[in-house]
Design a protein around this motif. Structure first.
Motif, PDB file in Angstrom:
ATOM      1  N   TYR A   1       0.840  -1.196   0.000  1.00 54.29           N
ATOM      2  CA  TYR A   1       0.000   0.000   0.000  1.00 54.29           C
ATOM      3  C   TYR A   1       0.878   1.250   0.000  1.00 54.29           C
ATOM      4  O   TYR A   1       1.735   1.416   0.868  1.00 54.29           O
ATOM      5  CB  TYR A   1      -0.896   0.044   1.233  1.00 54.29           C
ATOM      6  CG  TYR A   1      -2.033  -0.945   1.228  1.00 54.29           C
ATOM      7  CD1 TYR A   1      -3.321  -0.567   0.884  1.00 54.29           C
ATOM      8  CD2 TYR A   1      -1.824  -2.276   1.598  1.00 54.29           C
ATOM      9  CE1 TYR A   1      -4.376  -1.475   0.897  1.00 54.29           C
ATOM     10  CE2 TYR A   1      -2.867  -3.194   1.605  1.00 54.29           C
ATOM     11  CZ  TYR A   1      -4.134  -2.783   1.257  1.00 54.29           C
ATOM     12  OH  TYR A   1      -5.172  -3.685   1.265  1.00 54.29           O
ATOM     13  N   PHE A   2       0.643   2.130  -0.967  1.00 51.70           N
ATOM     14  CA  PHE A   2       1.279   3.444  -0.983  1.00 51.70           C
ATOM     15  C   PHE A   2       0.241   4.430  -0.466  1.00 51.70           C
ATOM     16  O   PHE A   2      -0.834   4.585  -1.067  1.00 51.70           O
ATOM     17  CB  PHE A   2       1.710   3.820  -2.394  1.00 51.70           C
ATOM     18  CG  PHE A   2       2.495   5.103  -2.472  1.00 51.70           C
ATOM     19  CD1 PHE A   2       3.878   5.075  -2.400  1.00 51.70           C
ATOM     20  CD2 PHE A   2       1.858   6.329  -2.627  1.00 51.70           C
ATOM     21  CE1 PHE A   2       4.616   6.261  -2.474  1.00 51.70           C
ATOM     22  CE2 PHE A   2       2.575   7.509  -2.692  1.00 51.70           C
ATOM     23  CZ  PHE A   2       3.968   7.476  -2.617  1.00 51.70           C
TER      24      PHE A   2
ATOM     25  N   VAL B   1       4.384   2.194   2.229  1.00 52.15           N
ATOM     26  CA  VAL B   1       5.201   3.390   2.067  1.00 52.15           C
ATOM     27  C   VAL B   1       4.295   4.579   2.327  1.00 52.15           C
ATOM     28  O   VAL B   1       3.221   4.704   1.729  1.00 52.15           O
ATOM     29  CB  VAL B   1       5.835   3.480   0.666  1.00 52.15           C
ATOM     30  CG1 VAL B   1       6.362   4.890   0.397  1.00 52.15           C
ATOM     31  CG2 VAL B   1       6.977   2.481   0.532  1.00 52.15           C
ATOM     32  N   GLY B   2       4.724   5.441   3.241  1.00 53.40           N
ATOM     33  CA  GLY B   2       3.963   6.631   3.568  1.00 53.40           C
ATOM     34  C   GLY B   2       4.619   7.870   2.975  1.00 53.40           C
ATOM     35  O   GLY B   2       5.829   8.063   3.102  1.00 53.40           O
ATOM     36  N   PHE B   3       3.826   8.704   2.335  1.00 56.97           N
ATOM     37  CA  PHE B   3       4.321   9.906   1.659  1.00 56.97           C
ATOM     38  C   PHE B   3       3.643  11.108   2.298  1.00 56.97           C
ATOM     39  O   PHE B   3       2.411  11.181   2.335  1.00 56.97           O
ATOM     40  CB  PHE B   3       3.983   9.814   0.169  1.00 56.97           C
ATOM     41  CG  PHE B   3       4.581  10.892  -0.691  1.00 56.97           C
ATOM     42  CD1 PHE B   3       5.756  10.666  -1.381  1.00 56.97           C
ATOM     43  CD2 PHE B   3       3.958  12.127  -0.828  1.00 56.97           C
ATOM     44  CE1 PHE B   3       6.311  11.643  -2.200  1.00 56.97           C
ATOM     45  CE2 PHE B   3       4.498  13.115  -1.637  1.00 56.97           C
ATOM     46  CZ  PHE B   3       5.681  12.870  -2.321  1.00 56.97           C
TER      47      PHE B   3
ATOM     48  N   ASP C   1       8.906   9.014  -8.263  1.00 60.19           N
ATOM     49  CA  ASP C   1      10.052   8.194  -7.889  1.00 60.19           C
ATOM     50  C   ASP C   1       9.694   7.239  -6.750  1.00 60.19           C
ATOM     51  O   ASP C   1      10.028   6.044  -6.792  1.00 60.19           O
ATOM     52  CB  ASP C   1      11.217   9.097  -7.470  1.00 60.19           C
ATOM     53  CG  ASP C   1      12.461   8.307  -7.091  1.00 60.19           C
ATOM     54  OD1 ASP C   1      13.019   7.616  -7.970  1.00 60.19           O
ATOM     55  OD2 ASP C   1      12.872   8.381  -5.917  1.00 60.19           O
ATOM     56  N   ALA C   2       8.989   7.746  -5.758  1.00 60.42           N
ATOM     57  CA  ALA C   2       8.616   6.915  -4.612  1.00 60.42           C
ATOM     58  C   ALA C   2       7.663   5.800  -5.021  1.00 60.42           C
ATOM     59  O   ALA C   2       7.804   4.651  -4.579  1.00 60.42           O
ATOM     60  CB  ALA C   2       7.981   7.789  -3.529  1.00 60.42           C
ATOM     61  N   VAL C   3       6.674   6.115  -5.869  1.00 59.11           N
ATOM     62  CA  VAL C   3       5.700   5.104  -6.288  1.00 59.11           C
ATOM     63  C   VAL C   3       6.364   4.057  -7.185  1.00 59.11           C
ATOM     64  O   VAL C   3       6.139   2.847  -7.027  1.00 59.11           O
ATOM     65  CB  VAL C   3       4.494   5.750  -6.997  1.00 59.11           C
ATOM     66  CG1 VAL C   3       3.506   4.676  -7.441  1.00 59.11           C
ATOM     67  CG2 VAL C   3       3.786   6.737  -6.073  1.00 59.11           C
TER      68      VAL C   3
ATOM     69  N   PRO D   1       3.319  -0.322  -5.795  1.00 53.53           N
ATOM     70  CA  PRO D   1       2.238  -0.748  -4.903  1.00 53.53           C
ATOM     71  C   PRO D   1       1.111  -1.475  -5.624  1.00 53.53           C
ATOM     72  O   PRO D   1       0.896  -1.288  -6.831  1.00 53.53           O
ATOM     73  CB  PRO D   1       1.732   0.577  -4.327  1.00 53.53           C
ATOM     74  CG  PRO D   1       2.008   1.575  -5.412  1.00 53.53           C
ATOM     75  CD  PRO D   1       3.303   1.138  -6.023  1.00 53.53           C
ATOM     76  N   ASP D   2       0.379  -2.282  -4.860  1.00 48.70           N
ATOM     77  CA  ASP D   2      -0.862  -2.877  -5.357  1.00 48.70           C
ATOM     78  C   ASP D   2      -2.004  -1.867  -5.286  1.00 48.70           C
ATOM     79  O   ASP D   2      -2.899  -1.860  -6.135  1.00 48.70           O
ATOM     80  CB  ASP D   2      -1.227  -4.106  -4.521  1.00 48.70           C
ATOM     81  CG  ASP D   2      -0.141  -5.166  -4.528  1.00 48.70           C
ATOM     82  OD1 ASP D   2       0.161  -5.670  -5.617  1.00 48.70           O
ATOM     83  OD2 ASP D   2       0.403  -5.470  -3.450  1.00 48.70           O
ATOM     84  N   VAL D   3      -1.978  -1.043  -4.239  1.00 50.66           N
ATOM     85  CA  VAL D   3      -3.052  -0.075  -3.976  1.00 50.66           C
ATOM     86  C   VAL D   3      -2.418   1.266  -3.610  1.00 50.66           C
ATOM     87  O   VAL D   3      -1.455   1.315  -2.847  1.00 50.66           O
ATOM     88  CB  VAL D   3      -3.957  -0.548  -2.816  1.00 50.66           C
ATOM     89  CG1 VAL D   3      -5.059   0.474  -2.535  1.00 50.66           C
ATOM     90  CG2 VAL D   3      -4.559  -1.917  -3.110  1.00 50.66           C
TER      91      VAL D   3
END
Length: 348
Positions: A15-16, A40-42, A82-84, A89-91
């Motif tokens: 999960y992003f 991953v938390g943004f 870049d992060a994604v 991620p799946d979601v």
């Protein structure tokens, strides 16, 4: 699908989540991490309210080995992309936004930058990577001053009363066009007055409890005649995770005419609310009963942009997931008060 069993997210998903230093993003990320998922938390760590509170939330999340924090602004498309791309991620759960109805009267550009430009960046990246499910946080504010209650997802939402509401409605409309054009499965969920531990300092419960502990007056707008459909944070998290496992596809259409599933693409909006509005004065009395002391009340007129009431129809949510928010207000307020009293020194 009226008797559909509650959906559950598959194990070991990626999960992003945008906005993980915020109230709702923090809770969603923590629950997913507790359930064994990778997150991953943004977050841009903007100073709209106490950075100490945001830093405390992030500190709680980094205790999980499957959590990674990225600090950057949504408007920075290169950093976001870049992060994604690195995470794949799946979601994607897009919860970051410039929040606050009243602040949108003071600084509308913050809403333009975050809620429109930032959300467009999310849409572009979801399109490029063909993400399995894009989830977007919207708001009950899009219903404006609807006279017909409860508010249903199929109601018109063309008369927002604030730029905050307009920015969220615009995000929904942009997302629908992307779902149609690029077939990215997209669910937008509309929140109804979410509250609970780790909440935002600009929200009524936080402000009222703080003022009462300090011996200050609480400001009650609309002469106390407003009502809100309060949603406890744990109920909200349950609903978001349930919906993450339900793709907005024709095969998952709810029975009858309650579904907002678009005929033009894999796009759906869903209310997350229990459908039990509470009067503002009843809300204050609940806080007083739990704290064991009366509030010093300052009655004020309705503020510009406020709506007289919010009232969710939970029918579609129940049809899709098998449940709706149900935690009683007294239980939720008590949990917030206990949290606030025990954490006050860390977050102020």
């Amino acid at each position: 699908m009226g008797n559909t069993p509650k959906a559950t997210a598959e194990s070991d998903m990626r999960y992003f989540i945008t906005g993980t230093a915020g109230f709702i993003g923090f809770h969603v990320a923590r629950r997913l991490l507790q359930d064994g998922h990778e997150v991953v938390g943004f977050d841009g760590m903007t100073p709209y309210y106490s950075l100490r509170l945001k830093e405390a939330r992030v500190a709680a999340l980094v205790q999980f080995p499957r959590f990674q924090a990225v600090t950057a602004m949504l408007e920075d498309k290169a950093a976001l992309e870049d992060a994604v791309r690195k995470f794949q991620p799946d979601v994607i759960v897009h919860l970051a936004a410039q929040a606050g109805v009243r602040y949108s009267l003071e600084n509308p550009k913050a809403y333009l930058d975050s809620n429109l430009t930032g959300s467009w960046n999310i849409l572009e990246i979801a399109r490029e990577l063909q993400v399995g499910h894009l989830m977007l946080a919207s708001t009950s504010s899009v219903y404006g001053a609807n006279a017909v209650v409860p508010f249903r997802e199929t109601d018109k939402t063309d008369e927002p009363l604030t730029f905050y509401a307009a920015s969220k409605k615009s995000m929904e409309v942009m997302a629908h066009s992307y779902a149609h054009l690029y077939k990215v499965p997209t669910t937008a969920f509309r929140f109804f007055t979410v509250y609970g531990p780790w909440g935002r300092p600009d929200m009524a419960l936080f402000k009222f409890v703080k003022a009462m502990l300090d011996g200050d007056e609480i400001e009650i707008y609309g002469e106390g005649k407003m009502s809100r459909d309060f949603t406890y944070i744990d109920d909200l998290v349950d609903s978001i995770i349930d919906l993450s496992a339900i793709s907005p596809a024709e095969a998952n259409r709810a029975a009858g005419d309650i579904d907002s599933l678009s005929p033009q693409g894999p796009f759906r909006v869903v209310n997350i609310g229990g459908g039990q509005p509470v009067g503002l004065l009843d809300f204050v009395e609940t806080i007083e009963a739990i704290m064991g002391k009366p509030a010093r009340r300052k009655m004020l007129p309705m503020q510009k942009g406020d709506v007289p009431r919010t009232f969710a129809s939970p029918d579609l949510l129940v049809a899709l997931t098998g449940r709706k928010p149900s935690i009683e207000l007294r239980e939720g307020v008590r949990a917030f008060v206990d949290w606030y009293v025990s954490h006050r020194g860390e977050i102020e």
